[in-house]
Design an enzyme around this catalytic site. Structure first.
Site, PDB file in Angstrom:
ATOM      1  N   GLU A 163       1.850   2.034  -1.209  1.00  0.00           N
ATOM      2  CA  GLU A 163       3.166   2.059  -1.863  1.00  0.00           C
ATOM      3  C   GLU A 163       3.750   3.457  -2.079  1.00  0.00           C
ATOM      4  OE1 GLU A 163       2.735  -0.349  -5.398  1.00  0.00           O
ATOM      5  OE2 GLU A 163       2.347  -2.150  -4.227  1.00  0.00           O
ATOM      6  N   ASN A 204       0.198   1.093   3.365  1.00  0.00           N
ATOM      7  CA  ASN A 204       0.505  -0.286   2.953  1.00  0.00           C
ATOM      8  C   ASN A 204       1.662  -0.238   1.955  1.00  0.00           C
ATOM      9  OD1 ASN A 204      -0.584  -3.063   2.888  1.00  0.00           O
ATOM     10  ND2 ASN A 204      -1.160  -2.643   0.758  1.00  0.00           N
ATOM     11  N   HIS A 240       4.732  -9.749  -0.381  1.00  0.00           N
ATOM     12  CA  HIS A 240       4.927 -10.426  -1.673  1.00  0.00           C
ATOM     13  C   HIS A 240       6.361 -10.963  -1.693  1.00  0.00           C
ATOM     14  CE1 HIS A 240       1.095  -9.326  -3.321  1.00  0.00           C
ATOM     15  NE2 HIS A 240       1.302  -8.052  -3.072  1.00  0.00           N
ATOM     16  N   GLU A 269      -0.937  -8.846   1.882  1.00  0.00           N
ATOM     17  CA  GLU A 269      -1.010  -9.369   0.502  1.00  0.00           C
ATOM     18  C   GLU A 269      -0.058 -10.549   0.324  1.00  0.00           C
ATOM     19  OE1 GLU A 269      -0.603  -6.282  -2.457  1.00  0.00           O
ATOM     20  OE2 GLU A 269      -1.713  -4.833  -1.266  1.00  0.00           O
ATOM     21  N   ASP A 271       1.979 -13.627  -0.564  1.00  0.00           N
ATOM     22  CA  ASP A 271       2.162 -14.767  -1.459  1.00  0.00           C
ATOM     23  C   ASP A 271       3.660 -15.025  -1.548  1.00  0.00           C
ATOM     24  OD1 ASP A 271       2.783 -12.617  -3.237  1.00  0.00           O
ATOM     25  OD2 ASP A 271       0.983 -12.916  -4.447  1.00  0.00           O
TER      26      ASP A 271
HETATM   27  C1  XIL Z   1      -2.807  -6.418  -8.281  1.00  0.00           C
HETATM   28  C2  XIL Z   1      -4.017  -7.245  -8.637  1.00  0.00           C
HETATM   29  O1  XIL Z   1      -3.993  -8.460  -7.932  1.00  0.00           O
HETATM   30  C3  XIL Z   1      -4.029  -7.506 -10.129  1.00  0.00           C
HETATM   31  O2  XIL Z   1      -5.212  -8.176 -10.498  1.00  0.00           O
HETATM   32  C4  XIL Z   1      -3.924  -6.197 -10.883  1.00  0.00           C
HETATM   33  O3  XIL Z   1      -3.830  -6.458 -12.260  1.00  0.00           O
HETATM   34  C5  XIL Z   1      -2.709  -5.420 -10.424  1.00  0.00           C
HETATM   35  O4  XIL Z   1      -2.772  -5.226  -9.025  1.00  0.00           O
HETATM   36  N1  XIL Z   1       0.279  -4.572  -4.633  1.00  0.00           N
HETATM   37  C6  XIL Z   1      -0.998  -4.119  -4.398  1.00  0.00           C
HETATM   38  C7  XIL Z   1      -2.131  -4.737  -5.106  1.00  0.00           C
HETATM   39  O5  XIL Z   1      -1.175  -3.291  -3.497  1.00  0.00           O
HETATM   40  O6  XIL Z   1      -3.159  -3.809  -5.345  1.00  0.00           O
HETATM   41  C8  XIL Z   1      -1.735  -5.382  -6.388  1.00  0.00           C
HETATM   42  O7  XIL Z   1      -2.843  -6.088  -6.920  1.00  0.00           O
HETATM   43  C9  XIL Z   1      -0.552  -6.302  -6.169  1.00  0.00           C
HETATM   44  C10 XIL Z   1       0.625  -5.525  -5.648  1.00  0.00           C
END
Ligand code: XIL
Length: 462
Positions: A163, A204, A240, A269, A271
């Site tokens: 990020e 990422n 996301h 990641e 969802d």
């Molecule tokens: C999230 C985890 O899933 C949570 O358990 C934690 O509290 C916060 O981080 N982007 C990312 C991940 O790269 O590392 C994050 O994961 C979600 C957003």
């Protein structure tokens, strides 16, 4: 002298046995209903993975599914982050990360290491220190040498930098950028390569899934890192997504332009959240988003795999962070597969759906050309799939000898062989199943071969 009959007999026997086995298999297992998500992904040369976290590893019904053939890759959700691995300066702790790696090994799964450098989940000693650039560089190099060194040979890839950008494409102003400028990214990548030469090194980020200012910034970064010879092997698209926002613009085209820079791409990641409560309409849209992501990845040869950010709503991070939202994953809170969502992923991966439901349809395109020998009018009718869209981009390619002169009912452009049409102001909104028509005049030389493959907002149409 060997009998010429024997090999033939053996062949006939083998053939009938094969037919017998095939028929038996068909009778016992109709279609490919028994294929799991990772098996289907593997058949397409990809992996399908899930994030997990250490507290969940003591939930046996949960780990039975996590360790099953549904998943070929695991990402630790938290236990390889800085606050977990170097809670005090120079004191490293690998117990959590090791537990995830050991789980993956025991179940023949690869590990995506996550993450060596981020702006979040940093320990207090690091954020409260008033570091000079030289001090912070050496802290960064030491962290990566230790963490990536500890997992050397055990992870498939590392999200080395997580990020780095704001949504407008400017660099995120955080500890790293504010102290070290943009150079921290190359420093981190070089340190990771030195620590584990065989791990694929990724950057990422979120909101880079489609075309836009943020993905342009990432694209330019990767291009310049490549040009400078900085080690970079992949770009992770977090994925996301939320159904209350439109699906990312031209995801397949976006992934492909990164791949064209000479890096792998992965959905890291995934969802797809919604404002609760869920209902049939929302779930249908969600299923379509999952379908679109899977199809975008499968369209791009260098898209190596898809990871969902845990597989079940039971352990999803969404409700804790996006208040009032959730139901983002293909398994529900009771670890049951959601037929529509799981089915959409399975179907998009080439399976039978494996749970009923699904039932999303993709866009259709009808193309015709009215040809007068040196030019033609192309008439295209687009029929939307089963989810309403507001704004669309149609893409297709010619053989290379057709040249756009003028288009209508949309904005037409051409780059080499590739033609892009975006909606006009009045035909951008297409309810499920609705159609609209566009047209354009072209000149050509030689043979006027009709295009056969079209994508609408990055999704292949039939
Ligand atoms: C999230 C985890 O899933 C949570 O358990 C934690 O509290 C916060 O981080 N982007 C990312 C991940 O790269 O590392 C994050 O994961 C979600 C957003």
């Amino acid at each position: 002298m060997p009998s010429p009959l024997r090999p033939r007999l053996a062949a006939v026997l083998a053939l009938s046995l094969g037919v017998f086995l095939a028929v038996t298999a068909l009778a016992v297992r109709p279609a490919s209903a028994a294929s799991t998500l990772n098996q289907l992904a593997q058949a397409q040369g990809r992996y399908f993975g899930s994030a997990t976290d250490n507290p969940e590893l003591s939930d046996t019904p949960y780990t039975e599914i996590l360790g099953s053939s549904e998943f070929g890759a695991i990402t630790p959700g938290n236990s390889m982050k800085w606050d977990a691995t170097e809670p005090s300066q120079g004191q490293f702790s690998f117990a959590g990360g090791d537990a995830v790696v050991n789980f993956a090994k025991a179940h023949n799964q690869i590990v995506r290491g996550h993450t060596l450098l981020w702006h979040n989940q940093l320990p207090g000693w690091l954020t409260s220190g008033n570091w000079t650039a030289a001090q912070l560089t050496s802290i960064l190099q030491n962290h990566i040498a230790n963490v990536a060194g500890h997992y050397k040979g055990q992870v498939y890839s590392w999200d080395v930098v997580n990020e780095p950008f704001n949504d407008d494409g400017t660099y995120r102003s955080d500890l790293w950028y504010n102290t070290l400028g943009t150079g921290y990214i190359a420093t981190a990548l070089k340190a990771a390569r030195a620590a584990d030469p065989n791990a694929k090194l990724y950057i990422n980020d979120y909101n880079i899934d489609g075309l836009g200012a943020k993905s342009d910034a990432m694209y330019n970064l990767v291009k310049s890192l490549k040009a400078q010879g900085v080690p970079i092997d992949g770009v992770g698209f977090q994925g996301h997504l939320a159904i209350q926002y439109s699906f990312p613009t031209d995801m397949a085209g976006n992934l492909q332009r990164f791949a064209d820079l000479g890096v792998d791409v992965a959905i890291t990641e995934l969802d797809v959240r919604m404002v609760l409560p869920a209902d049939a309409t929302k779930v249908a849209t969600q299923a379509e988003y999952y379908t679109n992501v899977v199809k975008a990845c499968l369209t791009v040869p260098r898209c190596v795999g898809i990871t969902i950010w845990d597989y079940t709503d039971k352990y999803s991070w969404i409700p804790g962070v996006f208040s009032g939202q959730g139901s983002a994953l293909p398994w529900d809170e009771n670890l049951n597969k959601k037929p529509d969502v799981y089915g959409a992923i399975s179907t998009a991966l080439g399976g039978s759906g494996g749970g009923g439901g699904g039932g999303t349809t993709s866009c259709r395109v009808a193309y015709s050309a009215n040809d007068w020998g040196t030019g033609f009018t192309a008439a295209i009718t687009i029929t939307n799939g089963s989810s309403a869209i507001s704004g669309w981009t149609l893409k297709y390619s010619y053989a290379g000898n057709q040249t756009l002169s003028q288009g209508w009912s949309g904005t037409w452009s051409q780059s080499g062989k590739d033609v892009t049409v975006t909606n006009a102001s009045w035909n951008g909104t297409l309810p499920a199943g609705a159609s609209t028509s566009v047209g354009a005049n072209f000149t050509y030389t030689g043979t006027n071969t009709a295009p056969t493959a079209f994508t609408l907002n990055g999704t292949a149409c039939t």
